[in-house]
Design a protein around this motif. Structure first.
Motif, mmCIF file in Angstrom:
data_model
loop_
_atom_site.group_PDB
_atom_site.id
_atom_site.type_symbol
_atom_site.label_atom_id
_atom_site.label_comp_id
_atom_site.label_asym_id
_atom_site.label_seq_id
_atom_site.Cartn_x
_atom_site.Cartn_y
_atom_site.Cartn_z
ATOM 1 N N TYR A 1 0.841 -1.203 0.000
ATOM 2 C CA TYR A 1 0.000 0.000 0.000
ATOM 3 C C TYR A 1 0.877 1.254 0.000
ATOM 4 C CZ TYR A 1 -3.050 3.651 1.884
ATOM 5 O OH TYR A 1 -3.726 4.822 2.074
ATOM 6 N N ALA A 2 1.868 1.278 0.898
ATOM 7 C CA ALA A 2 2.741 2.453 1.013
ATOM 8 C C ALA A 2 3.553 2.662 -0.263
ATOM 9 C CB ALA A 2 3.667 2.299 2.215
ATOM 10 N N LYS A 3 4.012 1.577 -0.861
ATOM 11 C CA LYS A 3 4.799 1.688 -2.097
ATOM 12 C C LYS A 3 3.946 2.234 -3.241
ATOM 13 C CE LYS A 3 7.665 -0.986 -5.234
ATOM 14 N NZ LYS A 3 8.153 -2.316 -5.611
ATOM 15 N N PHE A 4 2.701 1.752 -3.342
ATOM 16 C CA PHE A 4 1.806 2.245 -4.397
ATOM 17 C C PHE A 4 1.469 3.711 -4.180
ATOM 18 C CE2 PHE A 4 -2.500 2.779 -6.290
ATOM 19 C CZ PHE A 4 -2.128 2.608 -7.614
ATOM 20 N N ARG A 5 1.169 4.090 -2.947
ATOM 21 C CA ARG A 5 0.863 5.484 -2.629
ATOM 22 C C ARG A 5 2.057 6.382 -2.924
ATOM 23 N NH1 ARG A 5 1.381 9.126 1.359
ATOM 24 N NH2 ARG A 5 -0.340 10.580 1.655
ATOM 25 N N LYS A 6 3.255 5.919 -2.578
ATOM 26 C CA LYS A 6 4.471 6.691 -2.844
ATOM 27 C C LYS A 6 4.693 6.850 -4.350
ATOM 28 C CE LYS A 6 9.280 7.055 -1.473
ATOM 29 N NZ LYS A 6 10.364 6.486 -0.674
ATOM 30 N N PHE A 7 4.418 5.797 -5.114
ATOM 31 C CA PHE A 7 4.513 5.895 -6.570
ATOM 32 C C PHE A 7 3.585 6.992 -7.079
ATOM 33 C CE2 PHE A 7 2.017 4.924 -10.345
ATOM 34 C CZ PHE A 7 2.961 5.217 -11.323
ATOM 35 N N LEU A 8 2.335 6.982 -6.612
ATOM 36 C CA LEU A 8 1.373 7.992 -7.066
ATOM 37 C C LEU A 8 1.878 9.406 -6.782
ATOM 38 C CD1 LEU A 8 -2.031 6.395 -5.966
ATOM 39 C CD2 LEU A 8 -1.121 6.575 -8.295
ATOM 40 N N LEU A 9 2.353 9.629 -5.571
ATOM 41 C CA LEU A 9 2.833 10.965 -5.201
ATOM 42 C C LEU A 9 4.050 11.366 -6.030
ATOM 43 C CD1 LEU A 9 2.388 10.721 -1.343
ATOM 44 C CD2 LEU A 9 0.974 12.015 -2.955
ATOM 45 N N ASN A 10 4.985 10.439 -6.237
ATOM 46 C CA ASN A 10 6.185 10.736 -7.029
ATOM 47 C C ASN A 10 5.862 10.947 -8.499
ATOM 48 O OD1 ASN A 10 7.890 10.629 -4.818
ATOM 49 N ND2 ASN A 10 8.391 8.472 -5.118
ATOM 50 N N ARG B 1 -0.111 3.581 -18.617
ATOM 51 C CA ARG B 1 0.927 2.544 -18.728
ATOM 52 C C ARG B 1 1.744 2.475 -17.449
ATOM 53 N NH1 ARG B 1 1.637 4.101 -23.766
ATOM 54 N NH2 ARG B 1 3.278 5.574 -23.236
ATOM 55 N N ARG B 2 2.137 3.656 -16.939
ATOM 56 C CA ARG B 2 2.929 3.710 -15.703
ATOM 57 C C ARG B 2 2.142 3.144 -14.518
ATOM 58 N NH1 ARG B 2 7.379 6.548 -15.077
ATOM 59 N NH2 ARG B 2 6.771 7.463 -13.085
ATOM 60 N N LEU B 3 0.850 3.445 -14.455
ATOM 61 C CA LEU B 3 0.013 2.885 -13.389
ATOM 62 C C LEU B 3 0.024 1.358 -13.450
ATOM 63 C CD1 LEU B 3 -3.200 5.091 -13.210
ATOM 64 C CD2 LEU B 3 -1.718 4.501 -11.301
ATOM 65 N N ASN B 4 -0.201 0.813 -14.640
ATOM 66 C CA ASN B 4 -0.231 -0.640 -14.809
ATOM 67 C C ASN B 4 1.099 -1.289 -14.461
ATOM 68 O OD1 ASN B 4 -2.893 -1.617 -15.723
ATOM 69 N ND2 ASN B 4 -2.597 -0.036 -17.262
ATOM 70 N N GLU B 5 2.199 -0.596 -14.729
ATOM 71 C CA GLU B 5 3.523 -1.136 -14.412
ATOM 72 C C GLU B 5 3.813 -1.116 -12.910
ATOM 73 O OE1 GLU B 5 6.053 1.382 -16.714
ATOM 74 O OE2 GLU B 5 5.534 0.408 -18.613
ATOM 75 N N ASN B 6 3.085 -0.315 -12.151
ATOM 76 C CA ASN B 6 3.355 -0.154 -10.721
ATOM 77 C C ASN B 6 2.228 -0.659 -9.827
ATOM 78 O OD1 ASN B 6 6.019 1.468 -10.336
ATOM 79 N ND2 ASN B 6 5.019 2.331 -12.137
ATOM 80 N N LEU B 7 1.386 -1.528 -10.346
ATOM 81 C CA LEU B 7 0.306 -2.089 -9.538
ATOM 82 C C LEU B 7 0.884 -2.985 -8.440
ATOM 83 C CD1 LEU B 7 -2.291 -3.044 -12.281
ATOM 84 C CD2 LEU B 7 -2.399 -1.114 -10.690
#
Length: 102
Positions: free
Chosen positions: A20-29, A55-61
């Motif tokens: 969860y934290a990694k996905f949230r951090k990806f979104l913010l970055n 594409r970036r969202l799908n790569e970071n699910l």
């Protein structure tokens, strides 16, 4: 254009919280801003920008159970959102003028 990401991810186990934290951090970055808990929004420059960020969202699910949705809307549609309870965020206050900063 704008992408709005809605997600509901488990946080019961330690590995779930990390995902969860990694996905949230990806979104913010990646330039998303929080509208509400588990709802993030990002302005994109046209359909090409939307495609790139989808594409970036799908790569970071995250690799956990849960639900993630993405809604693509125009700035005009976003500006027509009614706030039923709460206050206007700085992101909503800027509206379409935020594009001027890019």
């Amino acid at each position: 254009m704008r992408i709005i990401v809605f997600f509901d991810l488990p946080v019961a186990r330690r590995q779930d919280r990390k995902a969860y934290a990694k996905f949230r951090k990806f979104l913010l970055n990646d330039g998303y801003v929080m509208l509400q808990y588990s709802i993030y929004s990002r302005i994109c420059n046209g359909q090409d920008g939307v495609a790139k960020h989808m594409r970036r969202l799908n790569e970071n699910l995250p690799r956990v159970n849960g639900a993630i949705r993405a809604l693509k809307i125009t700035e005009k549609q976003f500006e027509n959102m009614d706030i039923l309870l709460g206050t206007v965020t700085p992101e909503e206050e800027l509206g379409a003028n935020k594009i001027d900063f890019f």
